[in-house]
Write a protein that holds these residues in place. Structure first.
Motif, mmCIF file in Angstrom:
data_model
loop_
_atom_site.group_PDB
_atom_site.id
_atom_site.type_symbol
_atom_site.label_atom_id
_atom_site.label_comp_id
_atom_site.label_asym_id
_atom_site.label_seq_id
_atom_site.Cartn_x
_atom_site.Cartn_y
_atom_site.Cartn_z
ATOM 1 N N GLN A 138 30.430 -48.701 -36.229
ATOM 2 C CA GLN A 138 29.389 -49.708 -35.671
ATOM 3 C C GLN A 138 27.465 -49.411 -36.156
ATOM 4 O O GLN A 138 27.772 -48.252 -36.762
ATOM 5 C CB GLN A 138 29.708 -48.307 -34.044
ATOM 6 C CG GLN A 138 31.508 -48.984 -33.491
ATOM 7 C CD GLN A 138 31.449 -50.817 -33.290
ATOM 8 O OE1 GLN A 138 31.471 -51.518 -33.021
ATOM 9 N NE2 GLN A 138 32.457 -50.401 -34.069
ATOM 10 N N PRO A 139 27.120 -50.594 -36.057
ATOM 11 C CA PRO A 139 26.475 -50.491 -36.327
ATOM 12 C C PRO A 139 25.446 -49.516 -36.144
ATOM 13 O O PRO A 139 24.269 -48.692 -36.654
ATOM 14 C CB PRO A 139 25.370 -51.700 -36.219
ATOM 15 C CG PRO A 139 27.336 -53.084 -35.714
ATOM 16 C CD PRO A 139 27.400 -51.643 -35.363
ATOM 17 N N GLN A 140 25.453 -49.458 -34.779
ATOM 18 C CA GLN A 140 24.101 -48.449 -34.160
ATOM 19 C C GLN A 140 24.350 -46.739 -34.585
ATOM 20 O O GLN A 140 23.767 -46.395 -34.008
ATOM 21 C CB GLN A 140 24.892 -48.629 -32.328
ATOM 22 C CG GLN A 140 25.959 -47.696 -32.022
ATOM 23 C CD GLN A 140 26.360 -48.964 -31.860
ATOM 24 O OE1 GLN A 140 26.912 -49.481 -32.585
ATOM 25 N NE2 GLN A 140 27.336 -49.279 -30.854
ATOM 26 N N TRP A 141 25.794 -46.544 -34.946
ATOM 27 C CA TRP A 141 26.366 -45.258 -35.930
ATOM 28 C C TRP A 141 25.494 -45.453 -37.334
ATOM 29 O O TRP A 141 26.607 -44.207 -38.245
ATOM 30 C CB TRP A 141 27.576 -44.806 -35.374
ATOM 31 C CG TRP A 141 27.308 -44.851 -34.160
ATOM 32 C CD1 TRP A 141 27.525 -45.493 -33.057
ATOM 33 C CD2 TRP A 141 26.723 -43.065 -32.801
ATOM 34 N NE1 TRP A 141 27.596 -44.294 -31.689
ATOM 35 C CE2 TRP A 141 26.469 -43.709 -31.501
ATOM 36 C CE3 TRP A 141 25.991 -42.457 -33.346
ATOM 37 C CZ2 TRP A 141 25.961 -43.300 -30.898
ATOM 38 C CZ3 TRP A 141 24.932 -41.820 -32.698
ATOM 39 C CH2 TRP A 141 25.145 -42.130 -31.031
ATOM 40 N N GLN A 142 24.817 -46.000 -38.298
ATOM 41 C CA GLN A 142 25.338 -46.308 -39.385
ATOM 42 C C GLN A 142 24.872 -44.612 -40.352
ATOM 43 O O GLN A 142 24.066 -44.303 -39.733
ATOM 44 C CB GLN A 142 24.382 -47.670 -40.005
ATOM 45 C CG GLN A 142 24.246 -47.910 -41.944
ATOM 46 C CD GLN A 142 23.289 -48.973 -41.979
ATOM 47 O OE1 GLN A 142 22.923 -49.612 -40.670
ATOM 48 N NE2 GLN A 142 23.209 -49.711 -43.080
ATOM 49 N N GLY A 143 25.526 -44.108 -40.830
ATOM 50 C CA GLY A 143 25.338 -43.581 -41.770
ATOM 51 C C GLY A 143 25.741 -42.244 -41.360
ATOM 52 O O GLY A 143 26.185 -41.025 -41.918
ATOM 53 N N PHE A 144 26.534 -42.060 -40.481
ATOM 54 C CA PHE A 144 27.295 -41.633 -39.956
ATOM 55 C C PHE A 144 29.071 -41.034 -40.358
ATOM 56 O O PHE A 144 29.189 -42.289 -40.447
ATOM 57 C CB PHE A 144 27.003 -41.280 -38.230
ATOM 58 C CG PHE A 144 26.680 -40.752 -37.748
ATOM 59 C CD1 PHE A 144 26.514 -39.301 -37.217
ATOM 60 C CD2 PHE A 144 25.181 -41.440 -37.516
ATOM 61 C CE1 PHE A 144 25.224 -39.398 -36.184
ATOM 62 C CE2 PHE A 144 24.443 -41.611 -36.778
ATOM 63 C CZ PHE A 144 24.268 -39.692 -36.109
ATOM 64 N N ALA A 203 29.160 -36.490 -34.886
ATOM 65 C CA ALA A 203 28.562 -36.493 -33.923
ATOM 66 C C ALA A 203 29.782 -36.652 -32.071
ATOM 67 O O ALA A 203 30.306 -36.913 -32.879
ATOM 68 C CB ALA A 203 27.366 -37.766 -33.296
ATOM 69 N N SER A 204 29.703 -36.625 -31.420
ATOM 70 C CA SER A 204 29.899 -35.950 -30.475
ATOM 71 C C SER A 204 29.240 -37.028 -29.259
ATOM 72 O O SER A 204 28.133 -35.976 -28.951
ATOM 73 C CB SER A 204 31.024 -34.773 -29.869
ATOM 74 O OG SER A 204 31.532 -35.415 -28.563
ATOM 75 N N VAL A 205 29.710 -38.087 -28.589
ATOM 76 C CA VAL A 205 28.678 -38.130 -27.405
ATOM 77 C C VAL A 205 29.303 -39.128 -26.334
ATOM 78 O O VAL A 205 30.827 -39.790 -26.994
ATOM 79 C CB VAL A 205 28.128 -39.345 -28.220
ATOM 80 C CG1 VAL A 205 26.813 -38.940 -29.683
ATOM 81 C CG2 VAL A 205 28.640 -40.865 -29.052
ATOM 82 N N GLY A 206 28.870 -39.365 -25.076
ATOM 83 C CA GLY A 206 29.046 -40.034 -24.695
ATOM 84 C C GLY A 206 28.928 -41.662 -24.404
ATOM 85 O O GLY A 206 28.200 -42.056 -24.962
ATOM 86 N N ASN A 207 29.381 -41.619 -23.038
ATOM 87 C CA ASN A 207 29.273 -43.848 -23.354
ATOM 88 C C ASN A 207 28.896 -44.421 -21.853
ATOM 89 O O ASN A 207 29.562 -44.312 -21.004
ATOM 90 C CB ASN A 207 30.398 -44.034 -23.658
ATOM 91 C CG ASN A 207 29.539 -45.896 -24.266
ATOM 92 O OD1 ASN A 207 29.567 -46.540 -23.632
ATOM 93 N ND2 ASN A 207 31.157 -46.640 -24.438
ATOM 94 N N PRO A 208 27.258 -44.170 -21.569
ATOM 95 C CA PRO A 208 26.921 -44.403 -19.839
ATOM 96 C C PRO A 208 27.355 -45.956 -19.829
ATOM 97 O O PRO A 208 27.595 -46.164 -18.449
ATOM 98 C CB PRO A 208 25.443 -44.036 -19.936
ATOM 99 C CG PRO A 208 25.350 -43.350 -21.027
ATOM 100 C CD PRO A 208 26.267 -43.103 -22.331
ATOM 101 N N ASP A 209 27.971 -46.673 -21.286
ATOM 102 C CA ASP A 209 27.728 -48.126 -20.534
ATOM 103 C C ASP A 209 29.389 -48.213 -20.387
ATOM 104 O O ASP A 209 30.244 -49.333 -20.284
ATOM 105 C CB ASP A 209 27.591 -49.360 -21.782
ATOM 106 C CG ASP A 209 25.938 -49.148 -21.937
ATOM 107 O OD1 ASP A 209 25.154 -49.354 -21.066
ATOM 108 O OD2 ASP A 209 25.566 -48.885 -23.061
ATOM 109 N N LEU A 210 30.395 -47.123 -20.380
ATOM 110 C CA LEU A 210 31.645 -47.804 -20.247
ATOM 111 C C LEU A 210 31.466 -48.356 -18.866
ATOM 112 O O LEU A 210 30.779 -48.583 -17.844
ATOM 113 C CB LEU A 210 32.415 -46.611 -19.800
ATOM 114 C CG LEU A 210 32.835 -45.513 -20.888
ATOM 115 C CD1 LEU A 210 33.419 -44.203 -20.212
ATOM 116 C CD2 LEU A 210 34.023 -46.024 -22.261
#
Length: 902
Positions: free
Chosen positions: A738-744, A688-695
């Motif tokens: 990171q936990p939110q990307w488990q399996g990637f 995946a390639s993702v943005g980060n609105p929480d920056l």
């Protein structure tokens, strides 16, 4: 520090509300010009000696003192390069004294200053720098014309601590003290300029022709009445005004240039006009200023790139860049207490590029070669309009401004081809700046390749902003010291939109003879290139056969939907600041509050491929995020005049820089592929390639200290120290653990780093001599340390895009007929990004330029410029200089022109 600033602000506010100690005070309004009243002097220091009141002349040569008790006073006016003016004035009760002053009185060198370029430019800039309340570097309009600079970015690179990032050899983005250009704030006539480029905040200053600019001002420390998003600094571009000059003026420039690498000749034309119109009353004046600049430049570059492992790509660029810039400005002054203005600026920048490339992938018997083309037209536009006024209401100064600016980038009908072949023997050791490729006979013939893919795109980016601000200031006396209280507010509403429309065609090419697209081999100076690609035939074939080509719909949708987003940003700011003069000490301090409401909307796009169930589908889910944050930011700027020639400055400021729009955008592009491995076990790979609105925004505590020595005449010797403690800087990293990307298996996302520090020293020396010689040198030495904690692992690097050494050297000569300059700019290597286990580094760059003018008379001159005399290339490498990432040559450029001024 915050407590002390609060005391100062509160005390000034209390004094402001108190009753004035003077009965029926008077005012003084003055103008400083040359004896012919054709040139106005900005930045001159004006002082009422008995009251210790000090101010400086504005860009139209005017100055003002309010609330002066009736009586006789001594007025002193000092301007570097000229003898001081000392006058006795008498202020009457409840009246305004209007006076005009000229530097030619008791002065024998002023004519040399105002008539010819080098001395005029340096004198104007140094006087404005000397009288500034904060730490600034300035380029005057006269100085801009003394260098072979094609745009605003290249003009700014001559200042201490400033460097530029280049595109195809031309300066585009400006870095301050080696920092990333995205950490700067850019305004034109006080209006924030949005970026035309998709996804970023940094404004490519090559869209502004230098002919439209009256002055450039770089603030390295900010005051509370300035925008806080300026960790690097703030760049203010001032366009032409009729009140910059007296009476009617006009100029025309004609130029031809040639790029040696491509042997193309390119034209350039620019013109300006200003005039003032009086309406009976001598103070009732309308000023009109207009300027236009147009250029059409043909050039190119030769490039070779690698991934540092198993790929090498050869690239040949042929480029046409056309620039059109216009400015129309109106100023209306019904009397000396009221001013109204309208400022407009329009810039259009088009870039036509045809790139041919050969990409070699080395994998033994599975080696592959791809020949490709990129045919695209890109147009960027910037439009800015602002209207405002200034009113002196008794002892209050009220200013306000409404602004609108819009930037856009259009890339219509971009067409890219890819041809592939395999089975040929190819090899390379990938060593050296220019890796050589050994290839079997036949690989250079396009007929031996098969058409693999066609990409057709229509991309667009829009960035617009509305703003309104007001400022209210009052001069007063606090504890028997001249003071000022100032407060105001600003509102900005911004929307950044990126729209991507891409279509991939990847099938039904079996009957196509690739040889039909072959052209003669391009002139590529880095080795053997092979057959070229015929731009016309590629375009003709696509237009005629488009309806018959197979569309790769899923690949098209994932990129089109995944890379489109809208970001919105509303910023409310308010500030209060006080200024006080205590003998030779001036303190400017206060607070700025900024609240940001941010929202982003895009898509989560996942391409699912399951070979076991023969499934291929695209899942698209809308994604929207809203958040807000605020900051209370103190600042203090101190200036102490040790003597008339020696000035020291100190500044403590807190600033922020918001993340790039593409970094904080709501988008996720995910690819999932399920298949059987060699043991018959089903496995799923997910990337995946993702943005980060929480920056979070960058946050920085800044300390600056400088000392400036003005030895007399036109010159300065200065030294400074700066320190920045930065948190939340942004890096790209693999966050798959990171936990939110488990399996990637891999997830590339921008994240906030932990902390970083930047510190350095800055030196500058400039001196003009009576025999016409000019010498100038500046250098900035800095060092940064950045720490990132990721998955429990500590990474220590320098800040991305931060150069440790930046410098300029100029040798010039000027007399009544000649103006000559030889300049060198230097920027040291810097880290661009972390690429897996490798550090991608940009190598140092050192460029030598020459400019010359011959004055036919005071109104006409011929000029010749030589740019990049040593043919300096651009070079990136992986970890070691012998490991190529990108090598690019641009060639030398020569310019010949004629200028007429009235």
């Amino acid at each position: 520090m915050k407590f002390k600033l609060s005391i100062l602000s509160s005390a000034c506010l209390a004094a402001m509300l108190s009753t004035s100690a003077y009965a029926e005070p008077g005012n003084l309004v003055g103008t400083l010009s040359d004896s012919n009243k054709q040139v106005y002097f900005e930045g001159a220091q004006v002082k009422i000696k008995e009251l210790n009141l000090t101010t400086q002349t504005r860009r139209d040569g005017t100055f003002r003192f309010n609330n002066i008790e009736a009586g006789n006073y001594t007025l002193e006016i000092s301007y570097l390069g000229a003898a001081p003016i000392v006058k006795t004035i008498f202020i009457e009760e409840n009246k305004t004294l209007k006076s005009e002053f000229t530097l030619t009185e008791n002065n024998t060198v002023t004519e040399d200053i105002v008539v010819y370029g080098q001395r005029a430019g340096q004198a104007g800039a140094l006087n404005m720098q000397r009288s500034a309340d904060s730490i600034k570097s300035i380029v005057s309009s006269d100085a801009i014309g003394q260098f072979p600079d094609q745009n605003v970015a290249e003009a700014l690179q001559r200042l201490p601590g400033l460097s530029i990032e280049r595109d195809q050899g031309e300066g585009r983005f400006v870095g301050i003290r080696g920092l990333d250009p995205n950490l700067n704030n850019v305004t034109v006539n006080g209006v924030n300029i949005p970026s035309p480029e998709a996804g970023v905040r940094s404004v490519a200053l090559d869209v502004f022709p230098s002919e439209l600019v009256e002055g450039l001002e770089v603030s390295k420390s900010v005051t509370p009445d300035m925008d806080a998003d300026a960790i690097g600094g703030s760049v203010e571009i001032k366009s032409l005004s009729a009140f910059d000059r007296a009476g009617e003026s006009a100029s025309v420039t004609l130029q031809a240039s040639q790029n040696q690498l491509r042997s193309d000749t390119s034209p350039k034309v620019s013109a300006s006009y200003t005039n003032r119109y009086s309406f009976g009353n001598i103070d009732d004046v309308l000023g009109i200023a207009a300027a236009v600049s147009w250029s059409d430049r043909d050039f190119g570059s030769d490039n070779i790139e690698s991934n540092g492992d198993d790929e090498v790509e050869q690239r040949h660029y042929k480029i046409n860049r056309e620039r059109l810039g216009t400015a129309v400005n109106l100023d209306y002054r019904p009397d000396f207490n009221n001013q109204y203005y309208l400022r407009t600026l329009y810039s259009q920048f088009s870039d036509t590029e045809f790139r041919q490339a050969n990409a070699f992938t080395f994998a033994g018997d599975d080696s592959e070669i791809e020949r490709s083309s990129k045919d695209r037209f890109e147009e960027q536009q910037i439009f800015s309009i602002s209207a405002g006024a200034e009113h002196q209401i008794e002892q209050w100064l009220l200013t306000y401004q409404a602004g609108y600016s819009k930037s856009s980038e259009d890339e219509p009908e971009a067409l890219n081809y890819a041809f592939k072949t395999d089975g040929f023997a190819i090899s390379s050791d990938l060593l050296g700046q220019i890796p050589q490729v050994e290839q079997q006979t036949g690989t250079t013939k396009l007929a031996n390749y098969a058409l693999d893919e066609i990409e057709y795109a229509n991309n667009q980016a829009n960035d617009k902003e509305y703003s309104f601000k007001f400022d209210l200031a009052k001069d007063l006396t606090f504890l028997n010291h001249p003071s000022q209280i100032k407060f105001g507010s600003k509102y900005r509403s911004r929307e950044k939109q990126q729209t991507t429309q891409v279509t991939f065609f990847d099938g039904d090419f079996d009957d196509i003879d690739s040889g039909m697209f072959a052209d003669t081999s391009p002139e590529w100076g880095l080795g053997e290139f092979g057959d070229g690609l015929n731009k016309r035939e590629l375009r003709r074939f696509f237009n005629s056969q488009r309806a018959n080509l197979d569309v790769a719909q899923l690949d098209s949708d994932i990129e089109s939907r995944g890379e489109s987003f809208i970001n919105e940003e509303d910023i409310f700011a308010a500030y209060v600041m006080g200024k006080i003069d205590i003998d030779q000490l001036r303190i400017v301090a206060g607070f700025r509050y900024e609240k940001t409401q941010f929202s982003t909307s895009g898509h989560r796009v996942e391409l699912i491929e399951d070979e076991l169930s023969d499934l291929e589908q695209l899942d698209v889910t809308p994604w929207q995020v809203e958040r807000d944050y605020d900051y209370l930011l103190p600042s203090v700027n101190v200036r102490y005049n040790i003597s008339e020639k020696l000035i020291s400055r100190f500044a403590y400021t807190q600033t922020i820089s918001r993340p790039k729009f593409e970094e904080s955008a709501a988008f996720q592009i995910i690819e999932s592929k399920t298949a059987e491995d060699d043991d018959g076990v089903a496995t799923t790979e997910r990337e995946a390639s993702v943005g980060n609105p929480d920056l979070k925004p960058f946050e920085s505590d800044n300390i600056d200290f400088t000392i400036e020595y003005y030895p007399g005449g036109i010159g300065v010797l200065s030294a400074g120290y700066f320190y920045k403690d930065i948190s939340n800087f942004v890096i790209y990293a693999d966050v798959a653990d990171q936990p939110q990307w488990q399996g990637f298996d891999e997830v590339i996302q921008p994240i906030n780093g932990d902390k970083a520090t930047l510190q350095g020293i800055e030196f500058s020396w400039l001196k003009t001599f009576e025999n016409g010689l000019l010498l100038a040198a500046n250098a900035t030495f800095s060092d940064s340390e950045a720490v990132t904690l990721l998955d429990g692992e500590r990474f220590e690097t320098s800040l991305p895009n931060q150069a440790d050494r930046v410098g300029n050297l100029t040798v010039g000569y000027e007399d009544e007929k000649w103006n000559l300059r030889l300049t060198m700019t230097h920027k040291s290597e810097n880290l661009e990004e972390i690429d897996g286990d490798l550090l991608l580094m940009e190598d140092s760059h050192q460029q030598l330029d020459f400019s010359s003018k011959y004055y036919i008379n005071q109104n006409m001159n011929l000029y010749f410029n030589a740019i990049n005399i040593t043919d300096e290339p651009f070079y990136n490498y992986f970890s070691e200089r012998s490991r190529n990432a990108q090598y690019e040559e641009y060639g030398r450029t020569f310019e010949l022109g004629f200028t007429w001024k009235m």
